[in-house]
Design a protein around this motif. Structure first.
Motif: not given
Length: 368
Positions: A35-37, A79-80, A107-109
């Motif tokens: 869930f990514e508003p 997504p915190v 998400h991280h990279d």
């Protein structure tokens, strides 16, 4: 290879041949939303999306109740790294009004282990500050996890979307009760294990979830793994070929349990999900169906908060009554609790009584 089939087709064929034929008495259905508003929008746009969900989700909940008298469930994996107080407060209010729950998405990279652990701890604190996240017997917060861009444990072949190896142990030690990322096909991060509930041992080699031990009832062999700090539970959704839907009338399409704009939930799809027979070994009468979606963007609303989903629940309740199986709408936390109840030898009766077997509901749902 097309649809990443070189990664999962042969394991799926082997799994299909070994699939048990025991009657299914209980079906646990969970919708796990990445869930990514904030997807392609700003705070104002995210809040507008929350208003749409607040207006529409109660209509989905009103379609009927399951065997336990519970309305359809929808678990929000937020997504915190995109924490926003107003948006999370709106999400909390939505969870309270519809009796739903939120978990952790990240998400991280090109990250480091130290920063990854700090991000998880910060995310826990942020969500717990709004009364979200369940707890263990000692009252410590626990959470389900979905990895952004599917790249769990640095599993993207192109090296994107992670950078951290040994993630499973870091998640377990932070209070993660299960990872629910898979399936990711047609993405290349798809694991070579399909339609399975299993424990994986975390290593520093990456892709730890490409190997594992199936969750088993009664004998205690996997129950011991549950307690190990370097083993994490993996909960997969259905993945298979759908021969009833063919491209160009010839090639079967991939059924990956995604509720996307072109793939709304239907009873026809439900029968395929059920036929994957994802279960605890030795308790095959309880079937676990984990679906996924990216429900915040408007293009996906018809599949998750529109007429298609309302019709699905209406027809699903009719199917359960006609075929005589017990339907249980569950959150991610409730699914895992019931899974562990089966592992602990309780898999012979009504699964619904085990919704809070090990992990308690979040405070926002109990302090009312």
């Amino acid at each position: 290879m097309i649809k990443a089939m070189d990664r999962w087709l042969l394991p799926w064929l082997k799994d299909s041949l070994r699939r048990p034929k025991d009657p299914i008495t209980d079906v646990m259905l969970a919708v796990c939303d990445h869930f990514e508003p904030f997807h392609h929008t700003d705070q104002a746009g995210a809040l507008r999306r929350m208003e749409k969900w607040q207006a529409s989700l109660p209509k989905i909940m009103a379609t009927g109740v399951d065997h336990d008298g519970q309305t359809p469930r929808h678990t929000f994996f937020y997504p915190v790294e995109q924490y926003d107080r107003e948006v999370i407060q709106a999400l909390t209010e939505l969870c309270v009004s519809t009796r739903n729950e939120a978990e952790i998405h990240l998400h991280h990279d090109k990250d480091t282990a130290e920063n990854f652990c700090a991000s998880i701890e910060r995310g826990k604190d942020d969500l717990r500050g709004h009364g979200l996240l369940g707890s263990d017997a000692a009252g410590a917060p626990v959470f389900g996890f979905i990895h952004g861009n599917w790249a769990l444990d640095d599993s993207d072949p192109g090296g994107h979307g992670c950078g951290v190896r040994g993630e499973l142990a870091m998640l377990k030690q932070a209070g993660c009760y299960a990872d629910l990322t898979m399936p990711s096909a047609p993405h290349r991060t798809q694991a070579p294990i399909v339609n399975r509930l299993y424990y994986s041992r975390s290593t520093l080699d990456g892709c730890s979830h490409h190997h594992g031990t199936r969750v088993t009832a009664l004998d205690g062999s996997t129950r011991a793994l549950r307690e190990k700090p370097d083993h994490l539970l993996l909960v997969q959704g259905p993945l298979m070929l759908d021969w009833e839907r063919r491209k160009w009338g010839v090639l079967p399409r991939v059924e990956n349990s995604d509720l996307g704009p072109a793939n709304p939930p239907t009873v026809r799809r439900l029968k395929h999900w059920r036929n994957a027979r994802i279960s605890v070994q030795g308790a095959e009468g309880w079937c676990f169906i984990k679906l996924h979606t990216h429900g915040a963007p408007e293009k996906n609303h018809p599949s998750v908060i529109g007429d298609a989903r309302r019709q699905f629940h209406e027809e699903l309740l009719q199917l359960a009554a006609r075929e005589g199986f017990r339907l249980h709408y569950v959150s991610a936390r409730e699914l895992v609790n019931i899974l562990h109840a089966a592992e602990d030898g309780h898999g012979g009766g009504d699964a619904g009584v085990w919704r809070d077997h090990l992990y308690a509901p979040p405070p926002c749902l109990t302090q009312i």
